[in-house]
Design an enzyme around this catalytic site. Structure first.
Site, short mmCIF file in Angstrom:
data_model
loop_
_atom_site.label_atom_id
_atom_site.label_comp_id
_atom_site.label_asym_id
_atom_site.label_seq_id
_atom_site.Cartn_x
_atom_site.Cartn_y
_atom_site.Cartn_z
CE1 TYR A 1 -4.08 -1.73 0.12
CE2 TYR A 1 -2.86 -3.64 1.57
CZ TYR A 1 -3.99 -3.04 0.91
OH TYR A 1 -4.31 -4.75 1.14
CE1 TYR B 1 -7.69 -6.48 3.39
CE2 TYR B 1 -6.99 -7.80 4.68
CZ TYR B 1 -6.67 -7.19 4.27
OH TYR B 1 -5.71 -7.48 3.29
CG ASP C 1 -11.34 -14.56 7.30
OD1 ASP C 1 -9.98 -14.44 8.45
OD2 ASP C 1 -11.17 -13.84 6.84
CE LYS D 1 -3.37 -10.73 10.33
NZ LYS D 1 -2.13 -9.96 8.84
#
Length: 427
Positions: free
Chosen positions: A19, A147, A248, A277
């Site tokens: 980003y 997300y 998720d 993660k």
């Protein structure tokens, strides 16, 4: 010795960061080592890490147990293909994941990253219904403000309006979106809170393969916490309308919310579960997609007879070895008490920010502390102030949040929170 200026110059010349723009690249801070909860910069400064490397380094850095696991495994083999072969580290990891995750998640597909685990979950859901001879179930129902990752399938499930991926809306698969939960974690649930999701399931369940949610915490879509009763109702509605449920837990898994997995707050089990993660304690990239025997059998009974996915580095032995060590390290620790201590301290020490005129709200759940501003922050202005204060915090949008490593001491957490609030106060 490292030359900080040269590193930054070369970084600007050759590296494209997430980003970020190549037109006017910012000065990224060179890290040359890390230990415990501290990052060592090339210029000699140390930063207390409030981000746990995007929420993954739950045991901090340079942990001797995790180091030993990697070193031991690399002496045997660093990688071997997973097609037609297996190895003890992967088998042990999959067995452990089945044992510790919510009930009836009996099969584990190992993947490369969180986004890829979502891609696998999408394939599982779609292929399951195709295998049942039901070709109409081609859509997923996601939540606004959600997300789920940056690859194309995962992007298509992120909020198309407030999310980061609207530029690609004409190129992505088109899915369905229900209103985001509006109640807080401790707010009494009302059936009106879930009316839109229920309506869409009622009207369109014949084309919906699965509902996908981030349990309890909507992460990168706004760090929003919602009621366990809402999650429980989603499970009930999926059962009522014959739709699969994908959870998720890439961000929430492995203790972050105060439960080992956020689904436990509602005492529910999804049909498909995505993990990533913290699975390796932040050491290496690895993810997993778990599913029920019902889903696995349904897929394998179909035309293909197999799940149509196979990453080159699936089940990487190094990653599996450190994942096994990280999970055991967590389970052997008093992690529930640790998360509760962090939660109580975050509540106490971030609360003064509520009095600031520029702050909209402060919220805490488990080892997650969020200060939401009234206006979007200018990250290029705020980040250097955090670094000058000796802390690493990476805000986005209106959110200034911390998700520190679990090993952080009360003293270091106080330094992190006090400096954070001070920077906000004086900015």
């Amino acid at each position: 010795m490292y030359d900080p200026k040269q590193i930054i110059e070369d970084d600007k010349s050759f590296v494209w960061h997430p980003y970020s723009s190549t037109h006017n690249p910012t000065d990224n801070y060179p890290v040359v080592s890390a230990n415990g909860v501290r990052l060592q910069l090339a210029d000699g400064r140390q930063l207390i890490d409030g981000m746990a490397s995007w929420w993954s380094a739950i045991h901090g850095y340079n942990h001797p147990t995790l180091n030993q696991a990697v070193n031991k495994q690399i002496e045997d083999m660093s990688h071997v293909m997973f097609g037609g072969l297996t190895h003890p580290q992967a088998v042990s990891l999959c067995k452990t994941l089945v044992e510790i995750t919510p009930k009836d998640l009996d099969k584990v597909f190992l993947a490369d990253s969180g986004s890829v685990s979502v891609e696998v979950a999408i394939k599982m859901a779609l292929q399951y219904w195709l295998s049942q001879g039901i070709k109409s179930k081609t859509k997923l129902l996601s939540l606004r403000n959600g997300y789920h990752g940056d690859t194309f399938g995962a992007m298509s499930l992120c909020d198309p309006i407030t999310g980061m991926h609207h530029l690609f809306e004409h190129s992505m698969p088109q899915h369905l979106f229900a209103e985001a939960p509006t109640m807080g974690f401790d707010t009494a649930f009302d059936e009106r809170h879930i009316a839109d999701l229920k309506r869409q399931l009622s009207e369109q369940h014949q084309q919906i393969a699965a509902v996908i949610v981030e349990p309890i915490v909507q992460g990168a879509g706004g760090m929003r916490f919602y009621s366990p009763d809402y999650l429980k109702r989603i499970r009930e509605l999926c059962d009522e309308f014959n739709v699969l449920l994908i959870a998720d837990e890439i961000a929430t898994g492995f203790g972050r919310t105060g439960k080992l997995f956020a689904c436990e707050h509602a005492n529910i089990s999804p049909d498909i579960l995505c993990l990533g993660k913290a699975i390796t304690g932040g050491y290496m990239t690895l993810a997993a997609t778990l599913c029920s025997n019902k889903v696995a059998r349904g897929i394998c009974d179909g035309e293909a007879g197999v799940l149509m996915h196979g990453p080159t580095f699936m089940g990487n032995p190094l990653a599996c070895a450190v994942a096994n060590a990280s999970i055991q390290l967590l389970l052997d620790s008093p992690w529930q008490q640790t998360i509760k201590r962090i939660e109580q301290q975050l509540l106490r020490e971030l609360s003064p920010a509520k009095a600031l005129t520029q702050v909209d709200s402060v919220r805490v759940l488990g080892a997650i502390g969020v200060i939401e501003m009234k206006e979007a922050v200018v990250m290029t202005e705020l980040t250097p102030k955090f670094v000058d204060a000796g802390i690493w915090v990476r805000p986005f949008g209106k959110l200034i949040y911390i998700m520190p490593p679990y090993i952080i001491s009360s003293e270091d957490l106080s330094l992190l929170t006090s400096r954070l609030v001070n920077v906000i106060t004086t900015s």
